[in-house]
Scaffold this active site. Structure first.
Site, PDB file in Angstrom:
ATOM      1  N   SER A  19      50.024  37.053  52.161  1.00 29.02           N
ATOM      2  CA  SER A  19      50.908  36.252  51.318  1.00 29.02           C
ATOM      3  C   SER A  19      51.707  35.255  52.151  1.00 29.02           C
ATOM      4  O   SER A  19      51.838  35.399  53.369  1.00 29.02           O
ATOM      5  CB  SER A  19      51.874  37.149  50.551  1.00 29.02           C
ATOM      6  OG  SER A  19      52.850  37.687  51.430  1.00 29.02           O
ATOM      7  N   ASP A  58      47.681  34.500  49.566  1.00 33.50           N
ATOM      8  CA  ASP A  58      48.318  34.897  48.312  1.00 33.50           C
ATOM      9  C   ASP A  58      49.688  34.253  48.111  1.00 33.50           C
ATOM     10  O   ASP A  58      50.462  34.096  49.056  1.00 33.50           O
ATOM     11  CB  ASP A  58      48.458  36.428  48.304  1.00 33.50           C
ATOM     12  CG  ASP A  58      48.732  36.991  46.931  1.00 33.50           C
ATOM     13  OD1 ASP A  58      48.264  36.410  45.941  1.00 33.50           O
ATOM     14  OD2 ASP A  58      49.418  38.031  46.853  1.00 33.50           O
ATOM     15  N   GLU A 101      48.897  31.324  38.323  1.00 31.01           N
ATOM     16  CA  GLU A 101      49.608  32.300  37.504  1.00 31.01           C
ATOM     17  C   GLU A 101      50.294  31.587  36.347  1.00 31.01           C
ATOM     18  O   GLU A 101      50.884  30.525  36.520  1.00 31.01           O
ATOM     19  CB  GLU A 101      50.647  33.040  38.346  1.00 31.01           C
ATOM     20  CG  GLU A 101      51.452  34.094  37.596  1.00 31.01           C
ATOM     21  CD  GLU A 101      52.442  34.808  38.496  1.00 31.01           C
ATOM     22  OE1 GLU A 101      53.595  35.011  38.062  1.00 31.01           O
ATOM     23  OE2 GLU A 101      52.074  35.162  39.645  1.00 31.01           O
ATOM     24  N   HIS A 151      55.864  42.881  39.958  1.00 33.49           N
ATOM     25  CA  HIS A 151      55.735  43.031  41.408  1.00 33.49           C
ATOM     26  C   HIS A 151      56.763  44.043  41.947  1.00 33.49           C
ATOM     27  O   HIS A 151      57.847  44.191  41.406  1.00 33.49           O
ATOM     28  CB  HIS A 151      55.983  41.692  42.114  1.00 33.49           C
ATOM     29  CG  HIS A 151      54.913  40.677  41.892  1.00 33.49           C
ATOM     30  ND1 HIS A 151      55.088  39.567  41.104  1.00 33.49           N
ATOM     31  CD2 HIS A 151      53.646  40.585  42.366  1.00 33.49           C
ATOM     32  CE1 HIS A 151      53.990  38.833  41.105  1.00 33.49           C
ATOM     33  NE2 HIS A 151      53.097  39.438  41.859  1.00 33.49           N
ATOM     34  N   GLY A 154      50.998  43.033  40.607  1.00 37.98           N
ATOM     35  CA  GLY A 154      51.935  44.135  40.396  1.00 37.98           C
ATOM     36  C   GLY A 154      51.264  45.441  40.036  1.00 37.98           C
ATOM     37  O   GLY A 154      51.846  46.288  39.347  1.00 37.98           O
ATOM     38  N   VAL A 206      47.191  44.814  44.913  1.00 36.69           N
ATOM     39  CA  VAL A 206      48.016  45.957  45.324  1.00 36.69           C
ATOM     40  C   VAL A 206      48.735  45.615  46.621  1.00 36.69           C
ATOM     41  O   VAL A 206      48.101  45.156  47.577  1.00 36.69           O
ATOM     42  CB  VAL A 206      47.142  47.216  45.534  1.00 36.69           C
ATOM     43  CG1 VAL A 206      48.004  48.387  46.008  1.00 36.69           C
ATOM     44  CG2 VAL A 206      46.392  47.579  44.256  1.00 36.69           C
TER      45      VAL A 206
END
Length: 286
Positions: free
Chosen positions: A50, A84, A136, A183, A212, A234
């Site tokens: 991320s 991410d 998203e 999350h 999440g 995950v």
């Protein structure tokens, strides 16, 4: 085996009406644990880095990306690399050269029209680099230490008609949808809106992604996969396993100073968590 791509794994999973698990990694121990756990149950996985993890590593994406690519190339199961929750254009531009096959561009905190415009621009840049791109829509919440919005509050969930227009006009390859998960949950008590998920699956012709997932019970995850989720993210579950095992080891060995001992305990706990999720949700080969 050779490094594969996120798009290939998600496409295969969707065709088989199952999902691929994508695990967020922060340390070398995380990535080793994910690969070990996946190999033990012979399941393909995605290693995710991320933007927050890059920031934690001093803003340098290459060290962890190179390590992940090496581990993936030596794995006995298919492994892909995914960048991410990217918000910065500078990091997006580094994705392909760093070895990532895909990126999740996150402008979901913006109003709809701004999210769409920013995502459309990101899609153009990503596709020009050969990257598969996820976005998203809706408010999954719980990122960056902020208090999560009620996942079932009005307006928090992804609207199917809005999602259809968003996918059409942005050109994304996959969409993370808000259907009740949050999350950074440390308890597995999330309840998903499976009716909404079914309507989203009918409305959209791209794979659906669940963020999440650490807070979602196995039976809810299995139902979500049956309902059309093709990628299950995950992260927190691994950090819980790592922290818990290290804390337990140091409580039992208060004089310990060799980091290898407690990191080994943490790595083993994370690998077992990966195995549990992959088998519990049914994300392993039949």
């Amino acid at each position: 085996m050779p490094l594969t791509t996120t798009g290939e794994l998600v496409t295969r999973a969707r065709a088989a009406r199952t999902a691929v698990a994508a695990f967020n990694i922060v340390t070398l121990e995380h990535l080793e644990a994910v690969v070990t756990g996946a190999e033990s149950v012979r399941a393909p996985v995605v290693l995710q880095v991320s933007e927050n993890a890059v920031r934690f590593r001093g803003g340098r994406v290459l060290p962890l990306a190179r390590a992940a690519a090496t581990a993936a190339g030596q794995a006995a199961v298919p492994v892909a690399l995914h960048l991410d929750h990217v918000r910065g254009d500078a990091l997006l531009r580094q994705a392909a050269d760093a070895g990532f096959s895909s990126v999740m561009y996150d402008a979901s905190h913006l109003p709809y029209e701004e999210n769409l415009a920013a995502t459309r621009a990101a899609v153009d840049r990503a596709h020009a680099q050969g990257l598969w791109i996820e976005a998203e829509l809706g408010e999954i919440g719980g990122k960056d230490g902020t208090p999560p919005r009620d996942a079932h509050a009005p307006g928090a969930r992804t609207d199917p008609a809005e999602a259809r227009a968003f996918v059409e006009h942005s050109g994304v390859d996959a969409l993370a949808v808000a259907v009740g998960s949050v999350h950074a949950m440390t308890t597995r008590t999330a309840s998903l809106d499976h009716d909404l998920l079914g309507r989203l699956g009918t409305a959209l012709d791209v794979p659906l992604v669940l963020h999440g997932s650490s807070g979602v019970p196995d039976e809810e995850l299995r139902a979500a996969v049956a309902g059309g989720i093709a990628k299950v993210n995950v992260g927190t579950a691994l950090n819980q396993a790592l922290t818990g095992a290290i804390r337990q080891y140091l409580d039992a060995h208060p004089d310990a100073v060799d980091a290898r001992a407690y990191l080994d305990a943490g790595r083993g706990a994370m690998a077992r968590t990966v195995e549990r999720i992959l088998t519990g949700v049914g994300l392993t080969p039949a």
